[in-house]
Design a protein around this motif. Structure first.
Motif, PDB file in Angstrom:
ATOM      1  N   ALA A  79      82.183 -41.225 -69.123  1.00  0.00           N
ATOM      2  CA  ALA A  79      83.622 -41.463 -69.275  1.00  0.00           C
ATOM      3  C   ALA A  79      84.176 -40.676 -70.450  1.00  0.00           C
ATOM      4  CB  ALA A  79      83.882 -42.950 -69.454  1.00  0.00           C
ATOM      5  N   GLY A  80      83.419 -40.660 -71.552  1.00  0.00           N
ATOM      6  CA  GLY A  80      83.865 -39.901 -72.722  1.00  0.00           C
ATOM      7  C   GLY A  80      83.925 -38.415 -72.445  1.00  0.00           C
ATOM      8  N   LEU A  81      82.940 -37.903 -71.692  1.00  0.00           N
ATOM      9  CA  LEU A  81      82.918 -36.481 -71.353  1.00  0.00           C
ATOM     10  C   LEU A  81      84.096 -36.115 -70.468  1.00  0.00           C
ATOM     11  CD1 LEU A  81      81.586 -33.710 -71.354  1.00  0.00           C
ATOM     12  CD2 LEU A  81      80.099 -34.485 -69.480  1.00  0.00           C
ATOM     13  N   ARG A  82      84.389 -36.957 -69.486  1.00  0.00           N
ATOM     14  CA  ARG A  82      85.537 -36.680 -68.617  1.00  0.00           C
ATOM     15  C   ARG A  82      86.836 -36.663 -69.418  1.00  0.00           C
ATOM     16  NH1 ARG A  82      82.698 -40.098 -65.029  1.00  0.00           N
ATOM     17  NH2 ARG A  82      83.959 -41.895 -65.694  1.00  0.00           N
ATOM     18  N   ALA A  83      86.982 -37.627 -70.321  1.00  0.00           N
ATOM     19  CA  ALA A  83      88.184 -37.666 -71.146  1.00  0.00           C
ATOM     20  C   ALA A  83      88.273 -36.430 -72.036  1.00  0.00           C
ATOM     21  CB  ALA A  83      88.201 -38.938 -72.001  1.00  0.00           C
ATOM     22  N   HIS A  84      87.123 -36.013 -72.560  1.00  0.00           N
ATOM     23  CA  HIS A  84      87.088 -34.821 -73.427  1.00  0.00           C
ATOM     24  C   HIS A  84      87.489 -33.569 -72.660  1.00  0.00           C
ATOM     25  CE1 HIS A  84      85.711 -32.300 -76.752  1.00  0.00           C
ATOM     26  NE2 HIS A  84      85.043 -31.566 -75.873  1.00  0.00           N
ATOM     27  N   MET A  85      86.930 -33.393 -71.468  1.00  0.00           N
ATOM     28  CA  MET A  85      87.248 -32.213 -70.671  1.00  0.00           C
ATOM     29  C   MET A  85      88.707 -32.239 -70.219  1.00  0.00           C
ATOM     30  SD  MET A  85      84.533 -30.442 -70.842  1.00  0.00           S
ATOM     31  CE  MET A  85      85.055 -29.114 -69.757  1.00  0.00           C
ATOM     32  N   ASN A  86      89.207 -33.430 -69.887  1.00  0.00           N
ATOM     33  CA  ASN A  86      90.623 -33.535 -69.519  1.00  0.00           C
ATOM     34  C   ASN A  86      91.520 -33.109 -70.674  1.00  0.00           C
ATOM     35  OD1 ASN A  86      90.141 -34.428 -66.915  1.00  0.00           O
ATOM     36  ND2 ASN A  86      90.219 -36.595 -67.468  1.00  0.00           N
ATOM     37  N   LYS A  87      91.119 -33.483 -71.894  1.00  0.00           N
ATOM     38  CA  LYS A  87      91.909 -33.083 -73.058  1.00  0.00           C
ATOM     39  C   LYS A  87      91.858 -31.573 -73.258  1.00  0.00           C
ATOM     40  CE  LYS A  87      92.792 -33.976 -77.917  1.00  0.00           C
ATOM     41  NZ  LYS A  87      92.493 -34.811 -79.101  1.00  0.00           N
TER      42      LYS A  87
END
Length: 264
Positions: free
Chosen positions: A21-29
């Motif tokens: 979840a953190g990785l997805r949020a990071h890539m989205n940012k």
């Protein structure tokens, strides 16, 4: 460089679902920051470039450039930007800003770094605005569409592949330095053959860098995620990653435009 599965197994005390979840949020940012920067660059380039086209057309017709009916930018400003020594400053200033930004990123706050990134995007828009005075709007739009498809596919590959792409890094960076030097030399040589070769090689290099940088952004996040202060580091890494992908996209677009674009 550590791979996704390796880091997942060795990240003590952090659940895999939380990491995902953190990785997805990071890539989205990362992609969000990049997209905003691209919009800023596009607006600045279009506004300045279309007014520059009006001034250049007036000059071709033997008219006084000052009499050109520009939409926003005064003709005198256009003349200064494109036909005075200031054009060299505009051409090379983005390169200087990139190096300075990389050196000072860790000393900046996240908000300051974000604003500097957006300011750089505006400067880059000014630097490439000439394309709207040289190439047809349709060919610019077509090239942008092709670049977007290629970038999306290459970035997805870099994100999902299990192959370690870190070995490509040094080769790609050396290649970019080589085409940068060749491009500067060709300003004075004006060799069509060298221009074509640089454009083809440039497309291939930045295609490779797109996949490489995407994987590097993912792996860097996974490495710093579980470290003390990792969240703060990840915030700045998102800005740095967005800058890298922004440059990959923009350079691939510019080189493709040299190959595909129809000139006015």
């Amino acid at each position: 460089m550590a791979q996704f599965e390796t880091v997942r197994r060795t990240s003590a005390g952090v659940q895999s679902a939380e990491i995902d979840a953190g990785l997805r949020a990071h890539m989205n940012k990362v992609y969000g920051l990049m997209a905003i920067a691209m919009v800023i660059t596009g607006i600045i380039a279009y506004v300045v470039g279309t007014d520059a086209a009006v001034v250049i057309n007036a000059m071709k017709q033997g008219m006084d450039p000052a009499s050109a009916q520009t939409a926003i930018i005064p003709p005198s400003v256009i003349a200064a930007l494109f036909f005075s020594p200031l054009k060299w400053v505009i051409m090379f200033a983005p390169l200087a800003v990139v190096f300075a930004f990389g050196a000072m990123l860790n000393r900046m706050s996240t908000s300051t770094a974000t604003m500097v990134f957006y300011g750089f995007a505006a400067l880059m828009g000014l630097s490439i605005s000439w394309i709207f005075a040289v190439f047809t709007g349709i060919s610019i739009a077509q090239t942008f569409f092709v670049t977007a498809i290629a970038f999306g596919g290459l970035s997805l590959y870099g994100y999902t592949t299990k192959r370690d792409l870190s070995g490509m890094g040094a080769f790609l960076v050396m290649g970019v330095i080589g085409i940068l030097v060749a491009s500067i030399v060709n300003i004075w040589l004006a060799s069509p053959a060298l221009h074509f070769a640089v454009s083809v090689i440039g497309v291939l290099l930045f295609a490779g860098l797109t996949a490489f940088d995407t994987q590097n952004i993912k792996n860097t996040y996974l490495q710093v995620r579980s470290q003390p202060g990792g969240e703060v580091m990840a915030e700045k890494m998102a800005i740095s990653g967005a800058l890298n992908l922004y440059l990959d996209f923009l350079n691939m677009f510019m080189f493709l435009l040299q190959l595909m674009g129809n000139r006015n």
